[in-house]
Write a protein that holds these residues in place. Sequence first.
Motif, mmCIF file in Angstrom:
data_model
loop_
_atom_site.group_PDB
_atom_site.id
_atom_site.type_symbol
_atom_site.label_atom_id
_atom_site.label_comp_id
_atom_site.label_asym_id
_atom_site.label_seq_id
_atom_site.Cartn_x
_atom_site.Cartn_y
_atom_site.Cartn_z
ATOM 1 N N PRO A 82 0.829 -1.215 0.000
ATOM 2 C CA PRO A 82 0.000 0.000 0.000
ATOM 3 C C PRO A 82 0.854 1.251 0.000
ATOM 4 O O PRO A 82 1.987 1.252 0.486
ATOM 5 N N TYR A 83 0.292 2.326 -0.547
ATOM 6 C CA TYR A 83 0.976 3.610 -0.589
ATOM 7 C C TYR A 83 0.468 4.485 0.548
ATOM 8 O O TYR A 83 -0.735 4.643 0.747
ATOM 9 N N GLU A 84 1.411 5.088 1.259
ATOM 10 C CA GLU A 84 1.062 5.847 2.460
ATOM 11 C C GLU A 84 0.758 7.320 2.172
ATOM 12 O O GLU A 84 -0.294 7.822 2.550
ATOM 13 N N LEU A 85 1.699 8.011 1.533
ATOM 14 C CA LEU A 85 1.591 9.468 1.450
ATOM 15 C C LEU A 85 2.005 9.991 0.076
ATOM 16 O O LEU A 85 3.054 9.622 -0.446
ATOM 17 N N ALA A 86 1.161 10.861 -0.474
ATOM 18 C CA ALA A 86 1.481 11.595 -1.696
ATOM 19 C C ALA A 86 1.398 13.083 -1.409
ATOM 20 O O ALA A 86 0.563 13.525 -0.614
ATOM 21 N N VAL A 87 2.265 13.855 -2.064
ATOM 22 C CA VAL A 87 2.264 15.312 -1.918
ATOM 23 C C VAL A 87 2.175 15.926 -3.307
ATOM 24 O O VAL A 87 2.966 15.595 -4.197
ATOM 25 N N ASP A 88 1.208 16.829 -3.489
ATOM 26 C CA ASP A 88 1.040 17.557 -4.746
ATOM 27 C C ASP A 88 1.415 19.004 -4.491
ATOM 28 O O ASP A 88 0.734 19.709 -3.734
ATOM 29 N N VAL A 89 2.499 19.449 -5.096
ATOM 30 C CA VAL A 89 3.052 20.778 -4.818
ATOM 31 C C VAL A 89 2.668 21.745 -5.939
ATOM 32 O O VAL A 89 2.715 21.396 -7.114
ATOM 33 N N GLY A 90 2.310 22.968 -5.569
ATOM 34 C CA GLY A 90 1.790 23.916 -6.547
ATOM 35 C C GLY A 90 0.421 23.469 -7.012
ATOM 36 O O GLY A 90 0.095 23.509 -8.192
ATOM 37 N N CYS A 91 -0.405 23.043 -6.060
ATOM 38 C CA CYS A 91 -1.650 22.334 -6.385
ATOM 39 C C CYS A 91 -2.762 23.246 -6.858
ATOM 40 O O CYS A 91 -3.794 22.769 -7.325
ATOM 41 N N GLY A 92 -2.586 24.571 -6.724
ATOM 42 C CA GLY A 92 -3.669 25.449 -7.127
ATOM 43 C C GLY A 92 -4.925 25.166 -6.331
ATOM 44 O O GLY A 92 -4.894 25.058 -5.105
ATOM 45 N N THR A 93 -6.043 24.999 -7.017
ATOM 46 C CA THR A 93 -7.309 24.727 -6.340
ATOM 47 C C THR A 93 -7.618 23.238 -6.231
ATOM 48 O O THR A 93 -8.746 22.856 -5.945
ATOM 49 N N GLY A 94 -6.625 22.397 -6.468
ATOM 50 C CA GLY A 94 -6.734 20.989 -6.116
ATOM 51 C C GLY A 94 -7.119 20.017 -7.203
ATOM 52 O O GLY A 94 -7.251 18.815 -6.945
ATOM 53 N N GLN A 95 -7.249 20.465 -8.448
ATOM 54 C CA GLN A 95 -7.661 19.546 -9.511
ATOM 55 C C GLN A 95 -6.660 18.418 -9.729
ATOM 56 O O GLN A 95 -7.048 17.306 -10.084
ATOM 57 N N SER A 96 -5.375 18.697 -9.524
ATOM 58 C CA SER A 96 -4.355 17.655 -9.703
ATOM 59 C C SER A 96 -4.136 16.849 -8.425
ATOM 60 O O SER A 96 -3.503 15.792 -8.465
ATOM 61 N N THR A 97 -4.660 17.327 -7.304
ATOM 62 C CA THR A 97 -4.460 16.653 -6.018
ATOM 63 C C THR A 97 -5.460 15.520 -5.821
ATOM 64 O O THR A 97 -5.102 14.443 -5.337
#
Length: 295
Positions: free
Chosen positions: A65-80
Amino acid sequence: MRELFSGSRLCRTAPQVVVQPISQMATRMFENKEHASYYQKYRFSPPQEIQDMIFSYLQEKLSKPYELAVDVGCGTGQSTVMLASLFKKVLGTDISEAQIEEANKTHKLPNTTFRALPAEEVPVDDASVDLITACAAVHWFDIAKFLKEVDRILKPRGCLAFYTYLPHLEVHYKDRSEQMCKVISEVSDHLNKYQHQKVNIVESGYKGVFEDIPYPDKLRKENVKAKITMPLSHLLGLVQSFSMFQKYREHEPEKAKEYIKTTEQRFLEIMGVSSSETEVDVWFTFVVVLASKPK
């Protein structure tokens, strides 16, 4: 998710981070509340082709299983939000408080948190992140400092995925595609003088970003095509969400407003329709940079 158009940041318990001033190499954009509202309404999630490429690469390097992902420069979250189904926890960060406010209002996922933070400082433990992503955003960062932070937080064999769409959108509608593309190209040329110099990093296809990544296990994929169908009104909203249009409107608000109206009318006349809710096909060309930290 940040933009390109020429013709954008839950976690495990972590120590308190003291945020230092960002280097002048980092660029602050997208911070106006009205701009953030356009961003939230008209930006799109990464196409399935991009998601499949990223997750396939990750699965080659790390086991679930994957624990943690970080989306940097995410803006309003569409890529997050695309990360939420695959990871136990997801953190989206962006330096713009207005963008993060929109993200928190729009996305209510129990395992996803949004925080207003600089890209170069991510408040998670060393070697704790399975995947770090940045969609159309890396060119705005202090890249050297950001890559050091990426190296600090990634697990051994953890992955990074930096991707962006390039300039030169194509707009297609029935047999009118050549005329439609001509109009969007002219819009690009019109806004070009308001384009920030850091967009040149994107124009190069992230070649410099790729070269700066210190890992031997890395790849860069160019010319990844993706079609997104949207109403004409959303295409015009997307244009208005771009930083160069915002600069245009800041300098000449009435001319900017009139320019969008005129452009809409040109499209409608070419299409032979009266409603801007008529759908068009917008083709984007992406470049994707993937890498995996050594064991």
